[in-house]
Design a protein around this motif. Structure first.
Motif, PDB file in Angstrom:
ATOM      1  N   ASP A  94       0.816  -1.221   0.000  1.00  0.00           N
ATOM      2  CA  ASP A  94       0.000   0.000   0.000  1.00  0.00           C
ATOM      3  C   ASP A  94       0.847   1.268   0.000  1.00  0.00           C
ATOM      4  O   ASP A  94       0.306   2.370   0.025  1.00  0.00           O
ATOM      5  CB  ASP A  94      -0.932   0.034   1.221  1.00  0.00           C
ATOM      6  CG  ASP A  94      -2.117  -0.878   1.049  1.00  0.00           C
ATOM      7  OD1 ASP A  94      -2.443  -1.229  -0.094  1.00  0.00           O
ATOM      8  OD2 ASP A  94      -2.723  -1.231   2.069  1.00  0.00           O
ATOM      9  N   ARG A  95       2.163   1.109   0.040  1.00  0.00           N
ATOM     10  CA  ARG A  95       3.115   2.232   0.011  1.00  0.00           C
ATOM     11  C   ARG A  95       3.042   3.120   1.251  1.00  0.00           C
ATOM     12  O   ARG A  95       3.499   4.255   1.218  1.00  0.00           O
ATOM     13  CB  ARG A  95       2.952   3.071  -1.264  1.00  0.00           C
ATOM     14  CG  ARG A  95       3.149   2.300  -2.530  1.00  0.00           C
ATOM     15  CD  ARG A  95       2.953   3.150  -3.773  1.00  0.00           C
ATOM     16  NE  ARG A  95       1.847   4.078  -3.734  1.00  0.00           N
ATOM     17  CZ  ARG A  95       0.592   3.817  -4.064  1.00  0.00           C
ATOM     18  NH1 ARG A  95       0.269   2.619  -4.465  1.00  0.00           N
ATOM     19  NH2 ARG A  95      -0.338   4.746  -4.000  1.00  0.00           N
ATOM     20  N   ASP A  96       2.477   2.622   2.338  1.00  0.00           N
ATOM     21  CA  ASP A  96       2.382   3.468   3.533  1.00  0.00           C
ATOM     22  C   ASP A  96       3.511   3.234   4.529  1.00  0.00           C
ATOM     23  O   ASP A  96       3.660   3.989   5.489  1.00  0.00           O
ATOM     24  CB  ASP A  96       1.014   3.376   4.205  1.00  0.00           C
ATOM     25  CG  ASP A  96       0.515   1.960   4.404  1.00  0.00           C
ATOM     26  OD1 ASP A  96       1.271   1.020   4.138  1.00  0.00           O
ATOM     27  OD2 ASP A  96      -0.635   1.814   4.810  1.00  0.00           O
ATOM     28  N   ILE A  97       4.330   2.210   4.294  1.00  0.00           N
ATOM     29  CA  ILE A  97       5.515   1.974   5.115  1.00  0.00           C
ATOM     30  C   ILE A  97       6.690   1.794   4.162  1.00  0.00           C
ATOM     31  O   ILE A  97       6.618   1.005   3.224  1.00  0.00           O
ATOM     32  CB  ILE A  97       5.382   0.705   5.981  1.00  0.00           C
ATOM     33  CG1 ILE A  97       4.129   0.755   6.845  1.00  0.00           C
ATOM     34  CG2 ILE A  97       6.637   0.505   6.834  1.00  0.00           C
ATOM     35  CD1 ILE A  97       3.820  -0.566   7.516  1.00  0.00           C
ATOM     36  N   GLU A  98       7.753   2.530   4.420  1.00  0.00           N
ATOM     37  CA  GLU A  98       8.964   2.395   3.604  1.00  0.00           C
ATOM     38  C   GLU A  98      10.154   2.229   4.529  1.00  0.00           C
ATOM     39  O   GLU A  98      10.228   2.862   5.587  1.00  0.00           O
ATOM     40  CB  GLU A  98       9.153   3.629   2.726  1.00  0.00           C
ATOM     41  CG  GLU A  98      10.313   3.501   1.772  1.00  0.00           C
ATOM     42  CD  GLU A  98      10.411   4.669   0.809  1.00  0.00           C
ATOM     43  OE1 GLU A  98      11.450   4.778   0.145  1.00  0.00           O
ATOM     44  OE2 GLU A  98       9.467   5.477   0.728  1.00  0.00           O
ATOM     45  N   VAL A  99      11.088   1.359   4.127  1.00  0.00           N
ATOM     46  CA  VAL A  99      12.299   1.126   4.906  1.00  0.00           C
ATOM     47  C   VAL A  99      13.498   1.301   3.976  1.00  0.00           C
ATOM     48  O   VAL A  99      13.528   0.740   2.884  1.00  0.00           O
ATOM     49  CB  VAL A  99      12.329  -0.295   5.515  1.00  0.00           C
ATOM     50  CG1 VAL A  99      13.587  -0.492   6.353  1.00  0.00           C
ATOM     51  CG2 VAL A  99      11.083  -0.568   6.351  1.00  0.00           C
ATOM     52  N   VAL A 100      14.465   2.079   4.434  1.00  0.00           N
ATOM     53  CA  VAL A 100      15.737   2.231   3.725  1.00  0.00           C
ATOM     54  C   VAL A 100      16.809   1.683   4.663  1.00  0.00           C
ATOM     55  O   VAL A 100      16.893   2.086   5.823  1.00  0.00           O
ATOM     56  CB  VAL A 100      16.036   3.705   3.382  1.00  0.00           C
ATOM     57  CG1 VAL A 100      17.396   3.834   2.704  1.00  0.00           C
ATOM     58  CG2 VAL A 100      14.933   4.284   2.510  1.00  0.00           C
ATOM     59  N   ALA A 101      17.593   0.728   4.155  1.00  0.00           N
ATOM     60  CA  ALA A 101      18.640   0.094   4.959  1.00  0.00           C
ATOM     61  C   ALA A 101      20.011   0.548   4.479  1.00  0.00           C
ATOM     62  O   ALA A 101      20.270   0.590   3.272  1.00  0.00           O
ATOM     63  CB  ALA A 101      18.527  -1.426   4.860  1.00  0.00           C
ATOM     64  N   ARG A 102      20.868   0.865   5.442  1.00  0.00           N
ATOM     65  CA  ARG A 102      22.247   1.258   5.159  1.00  0.00           C
ATOM     66  C   ARG A 102      23.163   0.471   6.097  1.00  0.00           C
ATOM     67  O   ARG A 102      22.852   0.318   7.282  1.00  0.00           O
ATOM     68  CB  ARG A 102      22.448   2.751   5.391  1.00  0.00           C
ATOM     69  CG  ARG A 102      21.620   3.625   4.484  1.00  0.00           C
ATOM     70  CD  ARG A 102      21.768   5.112   4.849  1.00  0.00           C
ATOM     71  NE  ARG A 102      20.854   5.921   4.068  1.00  0.00           N
ATOM     72  CZ  ARG A 102      19.626   6.268   4.460  1.00  0.00           C
ATOM     73  NH1 ARG A 102      19.165   5.870   5.637  1.00  0.00           N
ATOM     74  NH2 ARG A 102      18.857   7.008   3.680  1.00  0.00           N
ATOM     75  N   PHE A 103      24.292   0.024   5.572  1.00  0.00           N
ATOM     76  CA  PHE A 103      25.254  -0.725   6.376  1.00  0.00           C
ATOM     77  C   PHE A 103      26.380   0.198   6.808  1.00  0.00           C
ATOM     78  O   PHE A 103      26.897   0.983   6.008  1.00  0.00           O
ATOM     79  CB  PHE A 103      25.823  -1.893   5.565  1.00  0.00           C
ATOM     80  CG  PHE A 103      26.667  -2.826   6.375  1.00  0.00           C
ATOM     81  CD1 PHE A 103      26.084  -3.778   7.181  1.00  0.00           C
ATOM     82  CD2 PHE A 103      28.045  -2.729   6.337  1.00  0.00           C
ATOM     83  CE1 PHE A 103      26.863  -4.642   7.943  1.00  0.00           C
ATOM     84  CE2 PHE A 103      28.837  -3.584   7.098  1.00  0.00           C
ATOM     85  CZ  PHE A 103      28.241  -4.541   7.896  1.00  0.00           C
ATOM     86  N   SER A 104      26.756   0.119   8.073  1.00  0.00           N
ATOM     87  CA  SER A 104      27.875   0.925   8.559  1.00  0.00           C
ATOM     88  C   SER A 104      29.108   0.035   8.673  1.00  0.00           C
ATOM     89  O   SER A 104      29.003  -1.182   8.831  1.00  0.00           O
ATOM     90  CB  SER A 104      27.551   1.558   9.915  1.00  0.00           C
ATOM     91  OG  SER A 104      27.700   0.607  10.948  1.00  0.00           O
ATOM     92  N   ASP A 105      30.276   0.648   8.639  1.00  0.00           N
ATOM     93  CA  ASP A 105      31.526  -0.112   8.737  1.00  0.00           C
ATOM     94  C   ASP A 105      31.749  -0.685  10.135  1.00  0.00           C
ATOM     95  O   ASP A 105      32.700  -1.418  10.369  1.00  0.00           O
ATOM     96  CB  ASP A 105      32.712   0.743   8.304  1.00  0.00           C
ATOM     97  CG  ASP A 105      32.837   2.033   9.095  1.00  0.00           C
ATOM     98  OD1 ASP A 105      32.035   2.262  10.024  1.00  0.00           O
ATOM     99  OD2 ASP A 105      33.740   2.822   8.767  1.00  0.00           O
ATOM    100  N   ARG A 106      30.862  -0.397  11.056  1.00  0.00           N
ATOM    101  CA  ARG A 106      30.950  -0.955  12.415  1.00  0.00           C
ATOM    102  C   ARG A 106      30.138  -2.237  12.566  1.00  0.00           C
ATOM    103  O   ARG A 106      29.911  -2.714  13.665  1.00  0.00           O
ATOM    104  CB  ARG A 106      30.453   0.071  13.436  1.00  0.00           C
ATOM    105  CG  ARG A 106      31.229   1.382  13.431  1.00  0.00           C
ATOM    106  CD  ARG A 106      30.541   2.372  14.314  1.00  0.00           C
ATOM    107  NE  ARG A 106      29.108   2.266  13.972  1.00  0.00           N
ATOM    108  CZ  ARG A 106      28.156   3.040  14.413  1.00  0.00           C
ATOM    109  NH1 ARG A 106      28.411   3.992  15.235  1.00  0.00           N
ATOM    110  NH2 ARG A 106      26.906   2.881  14.052  1.00  0.00           N
ATOM    111  N   GLY A 107      29.651  -2.805  11.445  1.00  0.00           N
ATOM    112  CA  GLY A 107      28.870  -4.040  11.504  1.00  0.00           C
ATOM    113  C   GLY A 107      27.444  -3.840  11.977  1.00  0.00           C
ATOM    114  O   GLY A 107      26.826  -4.735  12.534  1.00  0.00           O
ATOM    115  N   ARG A 108      26.923  -2.635  11.751  1.00  0.00           N
ATOM    116  CA  ARG A 108      25.564  -2.324  12.174  1.00  0.00           C
ATOM    117  C   ARG A 108      24.739  -1.920  10.968  1.00  0.00           C
ATOM    118  O   ARG A 108      25.263  -1.451   9.963  1.00  0.00           O
ATOM    119  CB  ARG A 108      25.566  -1.224  13.234  1.00  0.00           C
ATOM    120  CG  ARG A 108      26.371  -1.688  14.473  1.00  0.00           C
ATOM    121  CD  ARG A 108      26.227  -0.824  15.671  1.00  0.00           C
ATOM    122  NE  ARG A 108      24.920  -0.671  16.240  1.00  0.00           N
ATOM    123  CZ  ARG A 108      24.290  -1.553  17.019  1.00  0.00           C
ATOM    124  NH1 ARG A 108      24.841  -2.704  17.294  1.00  0.00           N
ATOM    125  NH2 ARG A 108      23.113  -1.272  17.523  1.00  0.00           N
TER     126      ARG A 108
END
Length: 156
Positions: A94-108
């Motif tokens: 429904d396009r009402d929830i969006e998630v953007v994932a990014r990886f950090s160099d600290r393993g998070r």
């Protein structure tokens, strides 16, 4: 009271029943108040996504998911603990929830959660975003399992 469920939701165009008070928390984000479409052929689960912080309360009732619960857990489960370049995106049907994932160099993994109801409202349109961070291994896997259990529903 007629027209309102035990969670206080106004009855919508579709008949649904309140399920339980199961919830999943991810930092300031909360998934809760599951409702199942009364029509067994419908196949949709409705739920609340809420962001709560000092001075902020965003409440999205009626977010939807197919009862197999696979969309969001599959996306999060596919985030490699070894990392990746750039951003990975997921959006609910429904396009009402969006998630953007990014990886950090600290393993998070940093997860940017945006709530943006697609339904027009008499109070106007709104958007709320919160960023959570979690360890890319066991902590992420626990969240995937918790969301799968929350979003997958046994029919019958």
């Amino acid at each position: 009271m007629a027209g309102v469920c035990e969670h206080g939701w106004q009855r919508r165009e579709i008949e649904m029943r309140c399920m339980d008070d199961t919830e999943v928390r991810v930092g300031l984000l909360r998934f809760a108040e599951r409702h199942l479409a009364e029509d067994a052929n419908d196949g949709r689960l409705f739920f609340l996504v809420e962001i709560g912080a000092p001075g902020l309360h965003a409440r999205l009732e009626g977010a939807t998911n197919l009862v197999d619960g696979m969309g969001l857990p599959c996306f999060l489960g596919g985030l490699d603990f070894r990392g990746w370049e750039g951003e990975k995106h997921w959006r609910s049907a429904d396009r009402d929830i969006e998630v953007v994932a990014r990886f950090s160099d600290r393993g998070r993994i940093g997860l940017e959660w945006t709530l943006r109801p697609w339904r027009q409202s008499v109070t106007g349109e709104w958007t709320a975003t919160v960023i959570t961070e979690l360890e890319a291994g066991a902590e992420k896997d626990t969240l995937v399992a918790d969301l799968h259990n929350f979003l997958a529903v046994e029919m019958g």
